[in-house]
Each structure stands twice: as C-alpha cells, then as structure tokens.
Design a protein around this motif. Sequence first.
Motif, mmCIF file in Angstrom:
data_model
loop_
_atom_site.group_PDB
_atom_site.id
_atom_site.type_symbol
_atom_site.label_atom_id
_atom_site.label_comp_id
_atom_site.label_asym_id
_atom_site.label_seq_id
_atom_site.Cartn_x
_atom_site.Cartn_y
_atom_site.Cartn_z
ATOM 1 N N ASN A 89 0.740 -1.129 -0.057
ATOM 2 C CA ASN A 89 0.061 0.070 0.052
ATOM 3 C C ASN A 89 0.981 1.197 -0.179
ATOM 4 N N VAL A 90 0.439 2.368 -0.786
ATOM 5 C CA VAL A 90 1.169 3.530 -0.992
ATOM 6 C C VAL A 90 0.416 4.598 -0.303
ATOM 7 N N TYR A 91 0.828 5.528 0.962
ATOM 8 C CA TYR A 91 -0.044 6.596 1.218
ATOM 9 C C TYR A 91 0.765 7.807 1.071
ATOM 10 N N LEU A 92 -0.001 8.510 0.312
ATOM 11 C CA LEU A 92 0.523 9.929 -0.166
ATOM 12 C C LEU A 92 -0.274 10.983 0.442
ATOM 13 N N GLU A 93 0.562 11.908 1.177
ATOM 14 C CA GLU A 93 0.125 13.095 1.938
ATOM 15 C C GLU A 93 0.859 14.319 1.228
ATOM 16 N N ILE A 94 -0.150 15.299 0.729
ATOM 17 C CA ILE A 94 0.320 16.659 0.381
ATOM 18 C C ILE A 94 -0.050 17.584 1.206
ATOM 19 N N LYS A 95 0.739 18.500 1.634
ATOM 20 C CA LYS A 95 0.064 19.549 2.348
ATOM 21 C C LYS A 95 0.628 20.964 1.801
ATOM 22 N N LYS A 96 -0.063 22.019 1.732
ATOM 23 C CA LYS A 96 0.251 23.349 1.081
ATOM 24 C C LYS A 96 0.087 24.369 2.192
ATOM 25 N N TYR A 97 1.395 25.085 2.252
ATOM 26 C CA TYR A 97 1.475 26.087 3.455
ATOM 27 C C TYR A 97 0.862 27.477 3.078
ATOM 28 N N ILE A 98 -0.059 27.846 3.858
ATOM 29 C CA ILE A 98 -1.012 29.025 3.521
ATOM 30 C C ILE A 98 -0.505 29.780 4.758
ATOM 31 N N PHE A 99 -0.039 31.126 4.607
ATOM 32 C CA PHE A 99 0.409 32.022 5.682
ATOM 33 C C PHE A 99 0.913 31.056 6.613
ATOM 34 N N GLY A 100 1.792 30.101 6.178
ATOM 35 C CA GLY A 100 2.792 29.784 7.200
ATOM 36 C C GLY A 100 2.215 28.333 7.790
ATOM 37 N N PHE A 101 1.040 28.078 7.574
ATOM 38 C CA PHE A 101 0.460 26.777 8.113
ATOM 39 C C PHE A 101 0.059 25.766 7.333
ATOM 40 N N PRO A 102 0.452 24.581 7.368
ATOM 41 C CA PRO A 102 0.235 23.531 6.600
ATOM 42 C C PRO A 102 -1.256 22.902 6.521
ATOM 43 N N PHE A 103 -1.735 22.847 5.362
ATOM 44 C CA PHE A 103 -2.988 22.461 5.290
ATOM 45 C C PHE A 103 -3.293 21.315 4.077
ATOM 46 N N THR A 104 -3.771 20.290 4.461
ATOM 47 C CA THR A 104 -3.616 18.899 3.757
ATOM 48 C C THR A 104 -4.716 19.059 2.381
ATOM 49 N N VAL A 105 -3.882 18.631 1.671
ATOM 50 C CA VAL A 105 -4.436 18.878 0.118
ATOM 51 C C VAL A 105 -5.394 17.492 -0.064
ATOM 52 N N PRO A 106 -6.781 17.765 -0.332
ATOM 53 C CA PRO A 106 -7.689 16.402 -0.369
ATOM 54 C C PRO A 106 -7.271 15.592 -1.578
ATOM 55 N N CYS A 107 -7.865 14.497 -1.736
ATOM 56 C CA CYS A 107 -7.591 13.311 -2.905
ATOM 57 C C CYS A 107 -8.553 14.043 -3.843
ATOM 58 N N PHE A 108 -8.123 14.250 -5.443
ATOM 59 C CA PHE A 108 -9.147 14.672 -6.248
ATOM 60 C C PHE A 108 -9.001 13.364 -7.336
ATOM 61 N N ASN A 109 -10.224 13.233 -7.636
ATOM 62 C CA ASN A 109 -10.273 11.946 -8.806
ATOM 63 C C ASN A 109 -9.533 10.902 -8.443
ATOM 64 N N GLY A 110 -9.364 10.405 -7.140
ATOM 65 C CA GLY A 110 -8.949 9.244 -7.122
ATOM 66 C C GLY A 110 -7.429 8.989 -7.336
ATOM 67 N N GLY A 111 -6.836 10.150 -7.426
ATOM 68 C CA GLY A 111 -5.223 9.935 -7.883
ATOM 69 C C GLY A 111 -4.451 11.334 -7.757
ATOM 70 N N LEU A 112 -5.111 12.310 -7.524
ATOM 71 C CA LEU A 112 -4.375 13.741 -7.181
ATOM 72 C C LEU A 112 -4.575 14.126 -5.985
ATOM 73 N N GLY A 113 -3.528 14.453 -5.272
ATOM 74 C CA GLY A 113 -3.634 14.978 -3.887
ATOM 75 C C GLY A 113 -3.101 13.981 -2.549
ATOM 76 N N SER A 114 -3.705 14.001 -1.645
ATOM 77 C CA SER A 114 -3.576 13.114 -0.527
ATOM 78 C C SER A 114 -4.300 12.096 -0.567
ATOM 79 N N CYS A 115 -3.923 11.017 -1.083
ATOM 80 C CA CYS A 115 -4.426 9.645 -1.741
ATOM 81 C C CYS A 115 -3.736 8.561 -0.960
ATOM 82 N N THR A 116 -4.605 7.493 -0.857
ATOM 83 C CA THR A 116 -4.217 6.053 -0.620
ATOM 84 C C THR A 116 -4.146 5.229 -1.718
ATOM 85 N N PHE A 117 -3.305 4.340 -2.043
ATOM 86 C CA PHE A 117 -3.263 3.462 -3.081
ATOM 87 C C PHE A 117 -2.843 2.138 -2.449
ATOM 88 N N GLU A 118 -4.198 1.382 -2.481
ATOM 89 C CA GLU A 118 -4.169 -0.043 -1.835
ATOM 90 C C GLU A 118 -3.692 -1.206 -2.897
#
Length: 210
Positions: A89-118
């Motif tokens: 399994n592959v676990y991918l988490e992407i966070k974007k910094y906004i005003f210095g604080f990290p916010f998690t980018v959600p998973c879009f279309n089952g393959g872009l962003g913070s997604c889990t590939f089982e």
Amino acid sequence: MVTSKMISALSLRTAYVSLLMALINLTYIRAEGRESEGSVIQEYTDCGSEDKIIYFDYVHATPMPVIVPGTLFVTVLGNVTMDLPRRVNVYLEIKKYIFGFPFTVPCFNGGLGSCTFENICRQLEQYEAVGCPKALRHFGIQCHCPFAAGHFNLTRLPINIPKISGLAKSLVNGDYLLELRINEEDGPELGCLRVNFSMKRRHKGWLFKI
C-alpha cells in the motif's frame, strides 16, 4: 469530458510515480538532503526507522519550482535491500503552506492530492504479461511486482504535470510538503520519504511564456 477510463489511467500513473519515488531509501547516507535550483531549495528527509529496506542515495527534480502544467524531470539513485512483497500500500499526503500553516490537500479524482493507493501491485499486473511501456523500458526499470532487491539509477525521468483548472488553479502557487509512506499490506512500514518543494502556475504573457 473526464471519463472513468481517463481517471483510472491518471490514478495508475500517479500511483506508479508514487511507488517509484518510494523505492529509493530513506536512511542510507544521511537523514536530510538539499538540492539548490536557483533561489529555491528542494529538501528531502528520511521519515522512516533504521530497519527499513528502502534506501535513497540521491533525489533531484527540475525545474524547481515545479511549473504547472509542464514536465518535471526526476533523478533518483537508490537501493532496496530485499525483494518487496506483492501486496503493498502507498500512502501519499500533500500539504500546502498558507500564511505559514500547513493544510492537507484532499484527494481529487482518486489520484491527485493526498490519496491512498491500496494493493499497488494489482494495478500493475497488466504489465506482467505485456511488459513495461516503452517510456519506462528506456530507463531499464521494472514496472510490476514483486520489485526485486537491487540498485536504482533513474536519470531525468519525465513526469507530465497536468493542467489544473477551476478554483484550484488559483491556489497552485506556493510551498508544499509531500510525505510518502510505503507499507506491506497488514504489515510493517517499508519506507518513508518527506519532500519540501514549490509549485508555480505557468504564466502566459503577451511577449513571453514561462
């Protein structure tokens, strides 16, 4: 129109790139590396434990910041000390910094962003019979499971970064944190990689385009 077939293909490419990035190590030479590209710093860090079987020697991407849309060229050198299991399994988490604080980018279309590939190996089974795509054969890399132990030497592997439309387009520019974890299904963690990078939307002007 985005079809289910297009989404499936995009998801497969994203998952495979994620797996390639993970097959590189995370504790071999040092816990942190830095690659300078102009005024921007790309950082990669080992976020795994000492008993991991995936190691990286060198990770570099250009251009940096990543231009969207565009082509990202990735170079990775590394080593895997044992054959990887067939259920991963592959676990991918992407966070974007906004005003210095990290916010998690959600998973879009089952393959872009913070997604889990089982069970990533199931998605790659088609290549066991027909062989790797031509673009990957050029680099002499394996594209189906089980991934055998050995060294990696991928130089300037091209990755197409798709166009981002809608509201998300206005949020592309900025700094990001990517964390990639690879686990045996219902088993231990095999490797972990953390990367800090920047992204920039392609600008089209009257006299120039970058």
